[in-house]
Design a protein around this motif. Sequence first.
Motif, short mmCIF file in Angstrom:
data_model
loop_
_atom_site.label_atom_id
_atom_site.label_comp_id
_atom_site.label_asym_id
_atom_site.label_seq_id
_atom_site.Cartn_x
_atom_site.Cartn_y
_atom_site.Cartn_z
N VAL A 250 -10.97 7.19 -2.50
CA VAL A 250 -9.65 7.35 -2.10
C VAL A 250 -9.27 8.54 -1.11
CG1 VAL A 250 -7.26 7.59 -3.01
CG2 VAL A 250 -8.79 6.16 -4.47
N GLN A 251 -8.79 8.36 -0.18
CA GLN A 251 -8.46 9.58 0.48
C GLN A 251 -6.95 9.83 0.47
OE1 GLN A 251 -10.52 10.60 4.10
NE2 GLN A 251 -12.60 9.97 3.13
N CYS A 252 -6.34 9.24 1.72
CA CYS A 252 -4.84 9.82 1.75
C CYS A 252 -4.05 8.67 0.66
CB CYS A 252 -4.17 9.42 3.07
SG CYS A 252 -4.00 7.52 3.28
N GLY A 253 -4.80 7.64 0.23
CA GLY A 253 -4.46 6.63 -0.77
C GLY A 253 -3.35 5.54 -0.43
N PHE A 254 -3.10 5.42 1.01
CA PHE A 254 -2.03 4.76 1.34
C PHE A 254 -2.56 2.95 1.20
CE2 PHE A 254 1.70 3.09 3.51
CZ PHE A 254 2.47 3.80 2.90
N CYS A 255 -4.01 2.83 1.44
CA CYS A 255 -4.50 1.48 1.46
C CYS A 255 -5.09 1.15 0.04
CB CYS A 255 -5.77 1.49 2.43
SG CYS A 255 -7.09 2.59 1.54
N THR A 256 -4.93 2.01 -0.87
CA THR A 256 -5.57 2.08 -2.36
C THR A 256 -4.94 1.01 -3.13
OG1 THR A 256 -6.23 4.32 -1.96
CG2 THR A 256 -6.68 3.35 -4.11
N LEU B 290 -6.94 -2.86 5.47
CA LEU B 290 -7.28 -1.75 6.44
C LEU B 290 -7.25 -0.47 5.65
CD1 LEU B 290 -5.61 -2.86 9.89
CD2 LEU B 290 -7.67 -3.41 8.89
N CYS B 291 -8.31 0.44 6.04
CA CYS B 291 -8.35 1.80 5.50
C CYS B 291 -8.75 2.83 6.82
CB CYS B 291 -9.17 1.98 4.59
SG CYS B 291 -9.42 3.72 4.04
N ARG B 292 -7.53 3.72 7.19
CA ARG B 292 -7.83 4.59 8.31
C ARG B 292 -8.51 5.84 7.80
NH1 ARG B 292 -5.02 3.48 13.11
NH2 ARG B 292 -6.47 4.97 13.86
N CYS B 293 -8.90 6.02 6.49
CA CYS B 293 -9.53 7.55 6.20
C CYS B 293 -10.96 7.18 5.81
CB CYS B 293 -8.80 7.90 5.04
SG CYS B 293 -6.92 8.07 5.42
N THR B 294 -11.34 6.15 5.05
CA THR B 294 -12.40 6.41 4.20
C THR B 294 -13.80 5.84 5.01
OG1 THR B 294 -12.35 4.13 3.38
CG2 THR B 294 -11.47 6.10 2.11
N GLY B 295 -13.56 5.17 6.05
CA GLY B 295 -14.73 4.37 6.64
C GLY B 295 -15.33 3.47 5.68
S1 FES Z 1 -7.55 6.12 2.14
FE1 FES Z 1 -6.15 6.63 3.69
S2 FES Z 1 -5.89 4.58 4.57
FE2 FES Z 1 -7.48 4.40 3.01
#
Ligand code: FES
Lengths: 173, 289
Positions: free
Chosen positions: A103-109, A144-149
């Motif tokens: 989890v980074q920004c958490g939006f996709c989580t 889709l996740c824009r942060c974690t790869g």
């Molecule tokens: S953690 Fe930011 S979009 Fe997945």
Amino acid sequence: MRVTFTVNGERMTADDVWPGESLLYVLRERLGLPGSKNACEQGECGSCTVYLDGVTVCSCMVAAGQCEGREVGTVEGLADDHSEGSERRLCAVQEAFAEAGAVQCGFCTPGLLVQADDLISRTAGAGRGVPEDPEIREALAGNLCRCTGYEKIIDAVRTAARREHEQVGQEAP
Amino acid sequence: MEFLSPATWEEALAAKSAHPDAVPIMGGTDVMVELNFDQHRPSALLDLTRVAELAEWGPDGSRVRLGAGVSYTTIIQRLGKHAPALAQAARTVASPQIRNRGTVGGNLGGASPAGDSHPPLLAADAVIELASVHGVRHVAAREFYLGPRRTARRDDELIAAVLLPERAGPQHFCKIGTRNAMVIAVASFCVTLDAATRTAGTGIGSAGPTPLRAVAAEEFLTAEFDWQGAGPLSEAAVRHFGELVASAARPIDDVRGSADYRKHALSVMARRALSWSVTDYRKGEAQCA
Ligand code: FES
Ligand SMILES: Cc1cc2nc3c(=O)[nH]c(=O)nc-3n(C[C@H](O)[C@H](O)[C@H](O)COP(=O)(O)OP(=O)(O)OC[C@H]3O[C@@H](n4cnc5c(N)ncnc54)[C@H](O)[C@@H]3O)c2cc1C
Ligand code: FES
């Protein structure tokens, strides 16, 4: 219009629903359940994934009226599913996401958690063993996740599936 | 805006007749995009998800009857034997969440030239069952697509089902896109070999104002293929088939690809799909002998 359906085991009613309103909007704006996220409103990102009568769907692609009398499960219901006694515990997938740093920004989580929970219950949870990476990737292809790869997400799903598999093995006679 | 929620097929047909401009909604994966972005505000939505028989499928004489509301997920899980190309196409649609909701009836209702159901329905010579309060009509898929997003369905009609002829040979579907998931086709192609009628079928997607057939390619293959002995096709014949498929397409340049690229991709997909089908056919013949 008025729409009544079950959310995470509880009967809920929303009033003044516009007939073209999505399930996502009703959950977030009318029922106080903002866990499911709105990131595209066109079925592309999966961040609004919920269970509808037991299968995962993008809640932005469902008209709220279509849910009348049906059962919806959201990310808010995952932890309760696994609670013991009064103590609220995270479910296996949530634990694994937190541990793995998925989890980074958490939006996709929230969407990923519901979609991964579904994959694990259909595979390891159903005695079918731990899913291979291609099956995990395919199951999550619409999230889709824009942060974690994605690597940590896949790690987390693998871990949760392995734990579920071990637990199912122990429960078997 | 009204929300109409018929519980039975009869009620649904009556509602469509009383509100011809009501927009049917099944999986919602096309309809909701338009509503969310306010591209279209219909006078009423006609929810078909409560009509149980729309989500059913099963044998119907020598054919398979696929209710208009059967999800792609069910098609992948259950129809691989009866309709392999349609099941292959279903596997390429969007994501699991969308496949759990999206339906062939919805694909036919929207009739986008890029819809993945269309090439398999054209190639397999499927029949579309339309119904209204006035009765039931059967329209061949090959006569269903009339123009850009225009079909043979009348305003008071609903799509009830798709009737798939009994499969008597291999079928293959191919699709080109920028990645494996969540991709609207840049171009798609389907070929069928029918040993019972000794005819070949084709379907082309995303390369014209409507889904298309490559009639000259079908005729060439029907005449050229060794239906009896299942001998291999010459490389020249396979290449010619690819050229005939490409020349049947009427693509445009757009954000997803140029017309030239689409024609090239179609000739490659046609060669591949044909080679796979001939290999399958030869295996099938060997099993029978
Ligand atoms: S953690 Fe930011 S979009 Fe997945
Ligand atoms: C993220 C995303 C990715 C997608 N990817 C693909 C893809 O790869 N390939 C592809 O082909 N499509 C794709 N689509 C489009 C869509 O999922 C398909 O067209 C699907 O088949 C629509 O089915 P549905 O049941 O959801 O239709 P709905 O949205 O419910 O309806 C679609 C249209 O059909 C009409 N309709 C529905 N049922 C009937 C009926 N029984 N009788 C008469 N009219 C009816 C509706 O009024 C509407 O005009 C994608 C959509 C999204 C959101
Ligand atoms: S918000 Fe529903 S898929 Fe993106």
